[in-house]
Every structure is written in C-alpha cells, then in structure tokens.
Design an enzyme around this catalytic site. Structure first.
Site, PDB file in Angstrom:
ATOM      1  N   VAL A 245      50.526  52.173  29.238  1.00  0.00           N
ATOM      2  CA  VAL A 245      50.473  51.864  27.807  1.00  0.00           C
ATOM      3  C   VAL A 245      50.204  53.140  27.004  1.00  0.00           C
ATOM      4  O   VAL A 245      49.294  53.911  27.319  1.00  0.00           O
ATOM      5  CB  VAL A 245      49.390  50.800  27.528  1.00  0.00           C
ATOM      6  N   HIS A 451      35.526  22.324  63.237  1.00  0.00           N
ATOM      7  CA  HIS A 451      36.920  21.950  62.987  1.00  0.00           C
ATOM      8  C   HIS A 451      36.972  20.625  62.221  1.00  0.00           C
ATOM      9  O   HIS A 451      36.235  19.707  62.569  1.00  0.00           O
ATOM     10  CB  HIS A 451      37.663  21.799  64.315  1.00  0.00           C
TER      11      HIS A 451
END
Ligand code: FAD
Ligand code: AMP
Length: 475
Positions: A245, A451
C-alpha cells in the site's frame, strides 16, 4: 496509604497484572499502575489484550463463526434455518459485556491477592522511585526495591495511510464497527489482519487483504500456510500478495487506496480500511532522566533472558521487550520476574511459546517450522494426519486441515507441531506440554488418546512420522 512498596508494576495488561498477583502471592507488598481508558472514558485494567485485543476479537470471531455455520453448514446437519440474520448491535453488546466482566475481574483478583491498584500514569525515576499521576490529577512519588515495566505496545500507523476514524482505523477501531462495511480493505495479512478480515467477511463484507510480502504467512510452516490460504480464498477473503500500500485518502465517505504489485500501480475503493501492519513497543513518557534503562534501535526496552534491564532492580516484560507480542508470553515473563524477585527458581522457555490464529479453520503451532528445520540441517522426519480421516472432525462437519509432527531422525525429539483445523488452538497445548518435557514422537505415539477426539490427529501424526499411522495411509 504508604508510598513504599516491595514491588511497583507499571502496566496492568497480561504481562503486568500477573506479575503483580504473583509478587503478592510471594508475600511482597505490591502496587500496579495502569493508565488504560476505554472510549467511554472509563478506566480499566487488562491492557490491550482484554480491552482491545485478544478477548474482544475472540468474542466477535465466535459470534460470526456461529452465524457463518448456521448459514452454510446447518443444512448439512439436516437443520433448516432459512431466516438467520445478524444483529451487529447485540453482537457488540455481548462483546462489551465479556470485556467488562473480564477487566473488572482483575480488580477482584487484585483485592483477593492484596495488590494495590493505582489508575493513572506511571513514570520510572532514578533511584528506585516511580512518579504516579492519577486520572484525577493527584501526584505521588512511590518507592520500591523492584520495579517491573509492562507498558505494552501500540498499533503502527502507516505514513501513507494515516488513521482517520471511522474510515481508516486500527484494530481497535475495526472491533467496534457498528454495521457491516460493504467493502472492507485490510492492510497486512498478519494474525490480526486475518482475524479481523474473517470477522467482517463472515458477516458479508467484500474483504480485500493487501499484503506487501510475496509469501502468505511467512512466519508459519509453509504447508500450513498454503492450506490456510486455500481456505481463506474459499471463504471469499480476497488476499492479494506482493501488494504494497502506497496511499489512502478519504473522499465522499469512502477510502481510495493505492498499492503497487507485480503489474504496477493499482487502485481500490473501500468503505472502511483497517491498518494491521504490526505493533510497536509503547514507552511514551515511561522513563525519566538517569534511570539507566535503555531502548534498542526498534524502541524495545533492552533486557536479558531473565527480563532484567540495565538498571538495578528494574525489570521489563511483555510486548515492550523482545520476543513475540503475545499475551501468554508476557504473562510467563511477568510471573518469572515476580518469582525471581522473591528468590524463587523461574525461567521462560522461549522455544515452546505457542502461536495461534483464531480464524476458521484455526491455525496453531509450537516449535520449528519444516523450513527452519531444513535450514538447521538436522535429519528429520514428518508425519501428517488429515482431519478428513478423523471421525470427530467429520461429525463436527469440520474436516478441513491436518496435524503435522516434525521430529528429529537421530533421537526422535519433537522439533515442531503444526495444526490447521478445528480447535487447533486447544489441540496445540498437548504439543507444548510434550515439548516442554522434551518428549519424543514415540512418547506421543504411546500416549492414549480418547476416541473419537480431535486430539487423535496429533497422536496419528506422531505415528505417521514413523509410517505407523493406523487411520490414514502411510506414505
Ligand atoms: P498491553 O496489553 O498493551 O498492556 C499494557 C498496559 O500498560 C496498558 O493498559 C497501558 O495503558 C498501560 N501503560 C502503558 N504505559 C503506561 C504508563 N506509563 N503508566 C501506566 N500505565 C501504562 N495475543 C495473544 O496472545 N492472543 C491473541 O488472541 C491476541 N489477539 C490480539 C488481537 C488484537 C486485535 C490485538 C491488537 C492484539 C492481540 N494479541 C493477542 C496481542 C496481545 O494483546 C498483546 O501481546 C498483549 O496485550 C501484551 O500484553 P502487555 O501486558 O505487554 O501489554
Ligand atoms: P504482523 O506484524 O504479523 O501483524 O503483520 C503485519 C503485516 O503487514 C506484515 O505481513 C507486513 O508485511 C504487512 N505490511 C506492512 N506494511 C505494509 C504495506 N504498506 N502494505 C501492505 N502490507 C504491509
């Protein structure tokens, strides 16, 4: 009230307030000075992090992610919610109330620990003295054997795009928009730019992120960065790399931005422009004459590995000293210093400071990137586990991304862990702990993970480093 303390802390952000609490826990008399004022003029402890950084940004990221998921993902779950709408005022109100609760909580913690809170400006003088000027104008001189400087940081302004609220704003301004900008520009694809770009993109802004560097997230593992960029683009975040910029002006209620890229000068018009090009140490009017505290060429207070400045009994911690500008890094430094002052053992392991980017998917890592390991020349192995193969991630409809474990080939030491995917910021804690304990990848492999959980991804990635993954194909 006595004006003599064992410890005076200047700055009540995430580096300063934990230092004050720990010093009090160590049976020292402590005062913590903080000058933060919110936009409504109220004073609050908590610094940038609680008032204008970590906490308000995460509040908005959570709200906007929920909105995004309701709109884009609920249908896949079989939930019909055709009329989901956003109430930005309520979102901001919720954010404000979280911030207020958290910052007021610090005063409660101070009270319980016996820390004296002083709201106003603190200035280090020579000879173990601190000048304090309260918000009400009262002036006092405090003395303390030990003084901890924790003055934090401030946003960097881009000379070619000076702040001009409400059009050209810093990150604090971007957290306070009261409506969704139709066109949003963000300068800087760092952590803050990406988080803020995500917030407003999810609410419907056409968001363009302009980044001067040619590489995306150059600080991160590049396999992770590539996956992240793909994800952001898919969400409609228009990330333009190599875009520097050079100017921004406000005209007719909009911001005209100019930038240069490989093709020359480009123009872009947006309704709001966020400048997120980094932060600089903040030490304005902090140091009186003859204190012996030195700044380096970038304005950071010079300290050694234990956060001692050059002046006897003066320490500095957090964003105002070298190292990553992260709340948890500052907190550990503050606590370390308070313990060292009390002659207790303390150290900060700078090799295991985790980094997290709270976008969706989340990005988190600890230790070395694969690129850094390569440069080091040590033989290494890599295990990757995709969330596509995780039952929990699938159940959550969040199966993008992967976990990656990098370990030494010689002695199996874990060198780095990188995660992009659901709850990556939470998952990385396991890797930090493992590295803190100098774990091997085999240690992770032999650790039982429940799990189905997302954490199994780190377990499987460690197994994959030795081509022993069970739930994905070993390559
Ligand atoms: P600060 O939080 O800046 O606190 C310093 C305090 O000292 C301020 O209250 C200031 O007013 C006061 N002060 C300064 N000088 C004086 C003086 N002379 N007298 C009295 N008081 C003084 N980090 C993370 O780890 N995780 C994140 O998710 C995260 N998100 C962020 C999001 C945004 C939008 C921003 C801007 C930052 C974010 N950060 C995040 C960075 C984090 O906010 C900083 O690393 C952290 O606040 C630094 O803590 P500190 O205590 O060193 O400084
Ligand atoms: P961070 O320091 O992580 O917050 O990231 C800030 C980012 O802003 C960096 O990646 C810089 O390369 C980028 N940046 C700095 N100046 C400019 C500029 N003029 N135009 C575009 N990007 C910039």
């Amino acid at each position: 009230m006595s004006d003599s303390f064992d410890v005076v802390v200047i700055g009540g952000g995430p580096a300063g307030y934990p230092a004050a609490i720990r010093a009090a826990q160590n049976k020292l008399s402590v005062a913590c000075i903080d000058e933060w004022k919110n936009r409504d003029g109220t004073a609050a402890f908590g610094g940038t992090c609680l008032n204008a950084g970590c906490i308000p940004s995460k509040a908005l990221l959570e709200s906007t992610e929920l909105y995004h998921r309701a709109k884009e993902e609920f249908a896949a779950h079989g939930i019909k919610a055709p009329d989901v709408t956003v109430d930005v005022a309520q979102m901001q109100k919720r954010k404000g109330s979280i911030v207020k609760t958290m910052t007021q909580g610090i005063l409660a913690l101070f009270k319980a620990a016996g820390v004296t809170p002083l709201q106003g400006h603190g200035k280090l003088l020579s000879g173990h003295r601190v000048e304090f000027v309260g918000h009400d104008g009262t002036r006092r001189e405090l003395t303390a054997k030990n003084i901890i400087l924790a003055s934090g940081s401030a946003p960097i302004e881009l000379r070619s795009a000076p702040f001009q609220a409400p059009y050209i704003v810093d990150s604090w301004g971007a957290l306070d928009f009261d409506s969704v900008p139709k066109r949003l520009g963000v300068i800087g694809a760092g952590v803050i730019g990406l988080e803020l770009g995500s917030v407003w993109r999810r609410l419907g802004s056409e968001a363009v992120v302009l980044e001067a560097l040619p590489d995306f997230l150059a600080i991160a593992d590049q396999q992770l960065a590539k996956e992240a960029l793909r994800g952001f683009k898919k969400q409609g975040l228009d990330v333009r790399l190599g875009a520097k910029v050079t100017g921004a002006t406000v005209a007719n209620g909009a911001v005209d931005v100019t930038y240069t890229d490989g093709k020359g000068e480009q123009k872009l018009t947006v309704d709001r422009l966020v400048v997120a090009i980094g932060r600089r140490p903040y030490t304005k009017d902090l140091l009186g004459p003859g204190t012996g505290v030195e700044l380096d060429e970038r304005g950071f207070i010079k300290v050694d590995h234990e956060c001692r400045t050059g002046a006897e009994g003066v320490w500095a911690v957090g964003d105002c000293v070298r190292g990553p500008m992260l709340a948890h890094k500052g907190k550990e430094e503050g606590v370390m210093v308070a313990d060292l002052i009390a002659d207790r053992f303390a150290e900060v392991n700078y090799k295991t400071v985790p980094s997290v980017i709270y976008t969706a998917p989340e990005i988190a890592w600890v230790g070395l990137t694969e690129e850094q390991v390569k440069v080091g020349g040590k033989p290494y192995k890599v295990g990757v586990f995709p969330f596509l193969a995780s039952g929990r991630a699938r159940a959550m409809e969040q199966a993008q991304g992967f976990a990656k474990v990098i370990a030494s080939k010689d002695d199996d030491e874990i060198l780095g862990v990188h995660v992009i995917g659901p709850m990556a910021g939470e998952l990385i804690a396991e890797a930090v702990l493992a590295m803190e304990y100098s774990a091997s990848s085999e240690d992770l492999q032999r650790t039982i993970h429940a799990h189905p959980t997302l954490a199994e991804a780190i377990h499987e990635a460690a197994l994959a480093a030795d081509k022993r993954a069970i739930d994905s194909i070993n390559r």
